[in-house]
Design a protein around this motif. Structure first.
Motif, PDB file in Angstrom:
ATOM      1  N   PRO A 196       0.322  -0.166 -10.080  1.00  0.00           N
ATOM      2  CA  PRO A 196      -0.219   1.090 -10.591  1.00  0.00           C
ATOM      3  C   PRO A 196       0.108   2.234  -9.636  1.00  0.00           C
ATOM      4  O   PRO A 196       0.098   2.042  -8.428  1.00  0.00           O
ATOM      5  CB  PRO A 196      -1.733   0.848 -10.639  1.00  0.00           C
ATOM      6  N   SER A 197       0.430   3.367 -10.191  1.00  0.00           N
ATOM      7  CA  SER A 197       0.739   4.513  -9.342  1.00  0.00           C
ATOM      8  C   SER A 197      -0.539   5.098  -8.765  1.00  0.00           C
ATOM      9  O   SER A 197      -1.384   5.617  -9.479  1.00  0.00           O
ATOM     10  CB  SER A 197       1.458   5.577 -10.161  1.00  0.00           C
ATOM     11  N   GLN A 198      -0.646   4.959  -7.456  1.00  0.00           N
ATOM     12  CA  GLN A 198      -1.823   5.498  -6.789  1.00  0.00           C
ATOM     13  C   GLN A 198      -1.896   7.008  -7.013  1.00  0.00           C
ATOM     14  O   GLN A 198      -2.971   7.576  -7.112  1.00  0.00           O
ATOM     15  CB  GLN A 198      -1.741   5.177  -5.293  1.00  0.00           C
ATOM     16  N   VAL A 199      -0.740   7.618  -7.081  1.00  0.00           N
ATOM     17  CA  VAL A 199      -0.713   9.070  -7.255  1.00  0.00           C
ATOM     18  C   VAL A 199      -1.387   9.455  -8.572  1.00  0.00           C
ATOM     19  O   VAL A 199      -2.261  10.321  -8.604  1.00  0.00           O
ATOM     20  CB  VAL A 199       0.732   9.596  -7.225  1.00  0.00           C
ATOM     21  N   ARG A 258       3.735   1.593  -1.112  1.00  0.00           N
ATOM     22  CA  ARG A 258       4.347   1.757  -2.419  1.00  0.00           C
ATOM     23  C   ARG A 258       3.355   2.360  -3.406  1.00  0.00           C
ATOM     24  O   ARG A 258       3.683   3.265  -4.166  1.00  0.00           O
ATOM     25  CB  ARG A 258       4.816   0.398  -2.906  1.00  0.00           C
ATOM     26  N   MET A 259       2.138   1.851  -3.378  1.00  0.00           N
ATOM     27  CA  MET A 259       1.133   2.388  -4.279  1.00  0.00           C
ATOM     28  C   MET A 259       0.835   3.862  -3.996  1.00  0.00           C
ATOM     29  O   MET A 259       0.656   4.656  -4.915  1.00  0.00           O
ATOM     30  CB  MET A 259      -0.154   1.585  -4.141  1.00  0.00           C
ATOM     31  N   LEU A 260       0.772   4.182  -2.716  1.00  0.00           N
ATOM     32  CA  LEU A 260       0.506   5.568  -2.344  1.00  0.00           C
ATOM     33  C   LEU A 260       1.616   6.487  -2.813  1.00  0.00           C
ATOM     34  O   LEU A 260       1.451   7.691  -2.879  1.00  0.00           O
ATOM     35  CB  LEU A 260       0.393   5.697  -0.823  1.00  0.00           C
ATOM     36  N   GLY A 261       2.760   5.890  -3.096  1.00  0.00           N
ATOM     37  CA  GLY A 261       3.881   6.695  -3.553  1.00  0.00           C
ATOM     38  C   GLY A 261       4.558   7.461  -2.438  1.00  0.00           C
ATOM     39  O   GLY A 261       5.115   8.532  -2.660  1.00  0.00           O
ATOM     40  N   ARG A 283       0.821  -1.199   0.000  1.00  0.00           N
ATOM     41  CA  ARG A 283       0.000   0.000   0.000  1.00  0.00           C
ATOM     42  C   ARG A 283       0.863   1.262   0.000  1.00  0.00           C
ATOM     43  O   ARG A 283       0.580   2.238  -0.711  1.00  0.00           O
ATOM     44  CB  ARG A 283      -0.838  -0.022   1.269  1.00  0.00           C
TER      45      ARG A 283
END
Lengths: 335, 335
Positions: B47-50, A112-115, A110
């Motif tokens: 996938p980039s959450q951002v 990582r996905m949130l960046g 998570r």
DNA sequence: AATACTCAGCGAAACGATTAGCTGGAATAT
DNA sequence: ATATTCCAGCTAATCGTTTCGCTGAGTATT
């Protein structure tokens, strides 16, 4: 919500100019700047951080993943980290892995996905649990409190062996010989080192711990309570206990009071990493403390440095030294 | 970091197809789906959450703004909120306003810039401090614990008057008549209501509180300590104290022990909103408790509902009822 | 007067994903 | 056989911002 385009249209300039004004990133004549600013004000425009972050490839977010949010020790960590993180201009996203490796795994994906731009992690799994991550795929990470057998990560930890030694020596000085322990899980270096430090200190004085006096806890109040109950109702129970963390020490206290035992008269208790038992309550724990705020500050300094400068500098492992704080949970041995 | 384009290229499909696979948003033939998935795996693509958030106009972030992270009560709130929030699929961003309205203001503007989808707020300013916000400019907000004199916001609060009444009646039942209080700041409804409830209860029995027995605290340990010290060294000190929150009760305990006074023998203490004094430590506070987990769950339910359904439903004000929990910090009056 | 520079400001691409609308082919209906 | 429907997948626009590279006007240099 007004966008930069609305502002540009209204002020009759290009979006590039508006951007230059809000970021001070290029010269804009005073007249135009004023016009733009007034339109911004009129429209109540605020640049979308989301769009910005997207464009810039960062998020201004730092993740803090702790092992147990119900543990006051980690609450204090949240407190300290929030202050530091916001001083650096980031925001703090808090996660609780609850000592479960699987949950931690989900959290990390998570994160990582949130960046998130960086992660301050209290790892809960054992060494093998962590795949070797290539840095291009994971945000900069600093390990806190617990370490993994890796030489390629920044860590900020406590000298756990020394903490246990300090605590144990204090008990030995008081004349205790039957010293037991409510230890931490041995799949964590924290648990291994604290136990080793205790054994160290004892054998340095020619004392041997009885295996049945050493029980494993899981850092939590509840389990420490039951384990301590078991241990202490035996007839040859230890006269003193080294408890591997503060929360478990509270569980032990509760067990004592349930069994009608008194602290320190019947059993002496020393712990590490304490929940500094709020003033006024009795007994005050004797404990080793470590400088939580400094440790947290240092960890975030390393993290921010890593975020800003990438992997140019070699990993650092910062170890803090504990000190013994006297309370009134210990008494001289009476045998 | 691999992007959706890399996956598309590698799998020889369009980005739309990749998107359909990862979101399950359209039918993709088993063969293609498998091919895409294997490429995703090979590239370690996430996938980039951002970018997603940017495109979708949300952030999957919920902000929690508390008044004092050093207060164990709010630590518990963080704990409960983190669990609920992540169960709803959001992540929790934690902020500490430290009881400072100015800090809170900065935090709120930061929250807005970050694009948080919702805010759970423990407000620290007085009523006037908050500009009326138009909803199109602010994310959905639920007030927690403290309310503002607004009828257009969701709130989740405690029946503070009742809490104070419960606590005070208990002291009155024990025969106490010289009851004092370490109260909360009166610019907050919490402070006003708890004080009012106490006065209520006393006058219902024909007892009048002496003004000099009522002192104002700021919810924190330190100030409660000094205020209590002042109050309790007077010769005509009260025989019992109602302390407006748990953290201040600890300060009072410390003051007592410094002054050589015993609790409950010399002074009885009751508080509200307690830091449930960890088992085994003495004395256990007698206190009113409220169902923190339920309150938090309810607050987040309201918030998520608001996020998902906008302003269609009228604002709700949920009030929870406190209950009295007996410890051993009170004794019958001895006069 | 011709050339070179500076400067304020603009136009448009790019970031990584989602999604509306399209297309060409296969299946089905008449 | 022709028309219709359906399907799987693609193309391209879009979100709000930053930023590279350009332009045209003004200034300085020779």
């Amino acid at each position: 919500m007004a966008t930069i385009k609305d502002v540009a249209r209204e002020a009759e300039v290009s979006t590039a100019t508006v951007s230059a004004v809000i970021n001070d990133s290029a010269y804009v004549s005073p007249a135009l700047r004023a016009r733009v600013l007034s339109v911004i004000d009129a429209l109540g425009y605020a640049p979308s951080q989301v769009a910005r972050n997207f464009k810039r490839g960062r998020s201004q977010l730092i993740a803090l993943v702790v092992a147990d949010l119900a543990n006051p020790f980690y609450s204090r960590l949240v407190w300290a980290a929030e202050a530091d993180v916001s001083a650096w201009g980031y925001s703090l996203v808090v996660f609780n892995s609850d000592e479960k490796p699987d949950t931690e795994k989900q959290i990390l994906s998570r994160v990582r996905m949130l960046g998130c731009d960086g992660v301050l992690l209290v790892p809960v799994g054992d060494e093998e649990h962590y795949p070797v991550r290539d840095t291009r795929r994971w945000p900069p990470t600093v390990l806190y409190g617990r370490s993994l057998n890796r030489d390629n990560m920044d860590t900020v930890t406590l000298d756990n062996r020394e903490a246990a030694r300090l605590a144990t020596n204090y008990l030995l000085d008081l004349g205790h010989r039957r010293i037991g322990s409510i230890a931490a899980p041995t799949h964590l270096n924290t648990g291994r080192d604290r136990l080793a430090g205790m054994i160290d200190a004892m054998s340095a004085r020619g004392v041997t711990a009885r295996p049945e006096h050493i029980r494993s806890g899981d850092f939590r109040e509840q389990m420490a309570y039951s384990v301590a109950r078991e241990l202490l109702k035996e007839s040859d129970r230890p006269s003193a206990l080294y408890v591997a963390n503060g929360l478990m020490a509270l569980g032990v206290m509760r067990a004592l009071s349930d069994l009608g035992l008194r602290c320190p008269e019947d059993i002496s208790i020393v712990s590490t990493d304490t929940v500094s038992g709020p003033g006024g309550l009795r007994p005050q724990l004797t404990r080793t403390e470590h400088p939580l705020e400094e440790m947290t500050y240092e960890a975030l300094r390393l993290l921010v440095d890593r975020i800003q400068h990438g992997n140019s500098r070699p990993p650092r492992n910062v170890v803090f030294t504990p000190s013994l704080v006297l309370g009134d949970s210990c008494a001289p041995a009476t045998e």
